[in-house]
Design a protein around this motif. Sequence first.
Motif, PDB file in Angstrom:
ATOM      1  N   GLU A  29       0.834  -1.214   0.000  1.00  0.00           N
ATOM      2  CA  GLU A  29       0.000   0.000   0.000  1.00  0.00           C
ATOM      3  C   GLU A  29       0.864   1.257   0.000  1.00  0.00           C
ATOM      4  OE1 GLU A  29      -2.485  -3.325   1.452  1.00  0.00           O
ATOM      5  OE2 GLU A  29      -0.526  -2.598   2.069  1.00  0.00           O
ATOM      6  N   TRP A  30       1.936   1.260   0.771  1.00  0.00           N
ATOM      7  CA  TRP A  30       2.835   2.416   0.782  1.00  0.00           C
ATOM      8  C   TRP A  30       3.614   2.516  -0.531  1.00  0.00           C
ATOM      9  CZ3 TRP A  30       1.987   6.094   3.991  1.00  0.00           C
ATOM     10  CH2 TRP A  30       1.596   5.858   5.306  1.00  0.00           C
ATOM     11  N   ILE A  31       4.084   1.400  -1.029  1.00  0.00           N
ATOM     12  CA  ILE A  31       4.966   1.374  -2.201  1.00  0.00           C
ATOM     13  C   ILE A  31       4.234   1.738  -3.484  1.00  0.00           C
ATOM     14  CG2 ILE A  31       6.448  -0.143  -3.616  1.00  0.00           C
ATOM     15  CD1 ILE A  31       7.458   0.598  -0.747  1.00  0.00           C
ATOM     16  N   HIS A  32       2.975   1.334  -3.605  1.00  0.00           N
ATOM     17  CA  HIS A  32       2.257   1.513  -4.872  1.00  0.00           C
ATOM     18  C   HIS A  32       1.230   2.642  -4.849  1.00  0.00           C
ATOM     19  CE1 HIS A  32       4.157  -1.820  -6.917  1.00  0.00           C
ATOM     20  NE2 HIS A  32       4.055  -2.502  -5.795  1.00  0.00           N
ATOM     21  N   SER A  33       1.118   3.370  -3.737  1.00  0.00           N
ATOM     22  CA  SER A  33       0.198   4.503  -3.688  1.00  0.00           C
ATOM     23  C   SER A  33       0.780   5.665  -4.474  1.00  0.00           C
ATOM     24  CB  SER A  33      -0.032   4.934  -2.235  1.00  0.00           C
ATOM     25  OG  SER A  33      -0.677   3.907  -1.531  1.00  0.00           O
ATOM     26  N   ASN A  34      -0.119   6.442  -5.075  1.00  0.00           N
ATOM     27  CA  ASN A  34       0.315   7.628  -5.809  1.00  0.00           C
ATOM     28  C   ASN A  34      -0.637   8.778  -5.530  1.00  0.00           C
ATOM     29  OD1 ASN A  34      -1.925   7.323  -7.581  1.00  0.00           O
ATOM     30  ND2 ASN A  34      -0.739   5.932  -8.865  1.00  0.00           N
ATOM     31  N   GLU A  35      -0.524   9.829  -6.309  1.00  0.00           N
ATOM     32  CA  GLU A  35      -1.366  11.003  -6.094  1.00  0.00           C
ATOM     33  C   GLU A  35      -2.448  11.136  -7.148  1.00  0.00           C
ATOM     34  OE1 GLU A  35       1.368  14.306  -4.127  1.00  0.00           O
ATOM     35  OE2 GLU A  35       2.315  13.417  -5.912  1.00  0.00           O
ATOM     36  N   GLY A  36      -2.700  10.068  -7.896  1.00  0.00           N
ATOM     37  CA  GLY A  36      -3.727  10.092  -8.920  1.00  0.00           C
ATOM     38  C   GLY A  36      -3.177   9.623 -10.259  1.00  0.00           C
ATOM     39  N   PRO A  42       6.016   5.489  -5.079  1.00  0.00           N
ATOM     40  CA  PRO A  42       7.420   5.234  -4.722  1.00  0.00           C
ATOM     41  C   PRO A  42       8.048   4.140  -5.600  1.00  0.00           C
ATOM     42  CG  PRO A  42       6.159   5.593  -2.740  1.00  0.00           C
ATOM     43  CD  PRO A  42       5.162   5.531  -3.872  1.00  0.00           C
ATOM     44  N   PHE A  43       7.291   3.097  -5.916  1.00  0.00           N
ATOM     45  CA  PHE A  43       7.765   2.039  -6.811  1.00  0.00           C
ATOM     46  C   PHE A  43       8.141   2.622  -8.171  1.00  0.00           C
ATOM     47  CE2 PHE A  43       7.056  -1.218 -10.034  1.00  0.00           C
ATOM     48  CZ  PHE A  43       7.720  -2.323  -9.521  1.00  0.00           C
ATOM     49  N   SER A 155       3.152  10.690   2.499  1.00  0.00           N
ATOM     50  CA  SER A 155       2.477  11.529   3.495  1.00  0.00           C
ATOM     51  C   SER A 155       1.020  11.765   3.130  1.00  0.00           C
ATOM     52  CB  SER A 155       3.188  12.878   3.627  1.00  0.00           C
ATOM     53  OG  SER A 155       4.482  12.710   4.121  1.00  0.00           O
ATOM     54  N   ARG A 156       0.771  11.974   1.871  1.00  0.00           N
ATOM     55  CA  ARG A 156      -0.597  12.271   1.435  1.00  0.00           C
ATOM     56  C   ARG A 156      -1.541  11.083   1.598  1.00  0.00           C
ATOM     57  NH1 ARG A 156       0.486  16.505  -3.402  1.00  0.00           N
ATOM     58  NH2 ARG A 156       0.902  18.240  -2.012  1.00  0.00           N
ATOM     59  N   GLN A 157      -1.004   9.900   1.820  1.00  0.00           N
ATOM     60  CA  GLN A 157      -1.872   8.747   2.068  1.00  0.00           C
ATOM     61  C   GLN A 157      -2.612   8.902   3.400  1.00  0.00           C
ATOM     62  OE1 GLN A 157      -2.257   6.853  -0.658  1.00  0.00           O
ATOM     63  NE2 GLN A 157      -0.726   8.310  -1.411  1.00  0.00           N
ATOM     64  N   TYR A 158      -2.051   9.693   4.306  1.00  0.00           N
ATOM     65  CA  TYR A 158      -2.689   9.965   5.599  1.00  0.00           C
ATOM     66  C   TYR A 158      -3.162  11.415   5.701  1.00  0.00           C
ATOM     67  CZ  TYR A 158      -1.586   5.551   8.010  1.00  0.00           C
ATOM     68  OH  TYR A 158      -1.550   4.252   8.426  1.00  0.00           O
ATOM     69  N   GLU A 159      -3.361  12.054   4.576  1.00  0.00           N
ATOM     70  CA  GLU A 159      -3.730  13.467   4.535  1.00  0.00           C
ATOM     71  C   GLU A 159      -4.970  13.768   5.390  1.00  0.00           C
ATOM     72  OE1 GLU A 159      -3.938  16.826   1.061  1.00  0.00           O
ATOM     73  OE2 GLU A 159      -4.325  14.745   0.523  1.00  0.00           O
TER      74      GLU A 159
END
Length: 173
Positions: A29-36, A42-43, A155-159
């Motif tokens: 979840e952390w590695i493959h999350s993005n901003e849209g 990060p991957f 960081s934005r994953q916990y915005e």
Amino acid sequence: MRFDQRKAIEILAATPKTLRALLSELSKEWIHSNEGPSTFSPFDVVGHVIHGERTDWMPRVRVILEHGTSMPFEPFDRFAMWEENRGEPLSVLLDTFETLRRANLMELEELGLSEADFDRKGMHPELGEVTLGQLIATWAVHDLNHIGQIARVMSRQYEDEVGPWRAYLGILG
């Protein structure tokens, strides 16, 4: 701070360790999350810097030294990693990046560049004339930019979850 190849190499040499320390033990979840759509996770960033190690930084150094401005740099595909790294585990990408970066820094060191070499010019396909010193400085800042990007995306994953503390967290601004 004025450009100093040794100082740039400090950043360039630290980046593989920084990325490994930041990312290697995290969940998908952390590695493959993005901003849209069309943004880097990060991957994706790790794949992007690998592509740069293969096709951008040292190839452009060689073009400047061998051809100057008479031969423009090859355009860089900023999104090549989406095809190149499909299905690869992050651990493989981190190992690949570390290996490529070590080889590129060794090659850069073996060139024995002088202060005068940093003023030698090349031709960027969009920016026009650039110097070797600017290229190497950009390589280091590019690393820092993407380390910052990874921190921002994560960081934005916990915005929303930080609640009112968001006012104190400039990274979410």
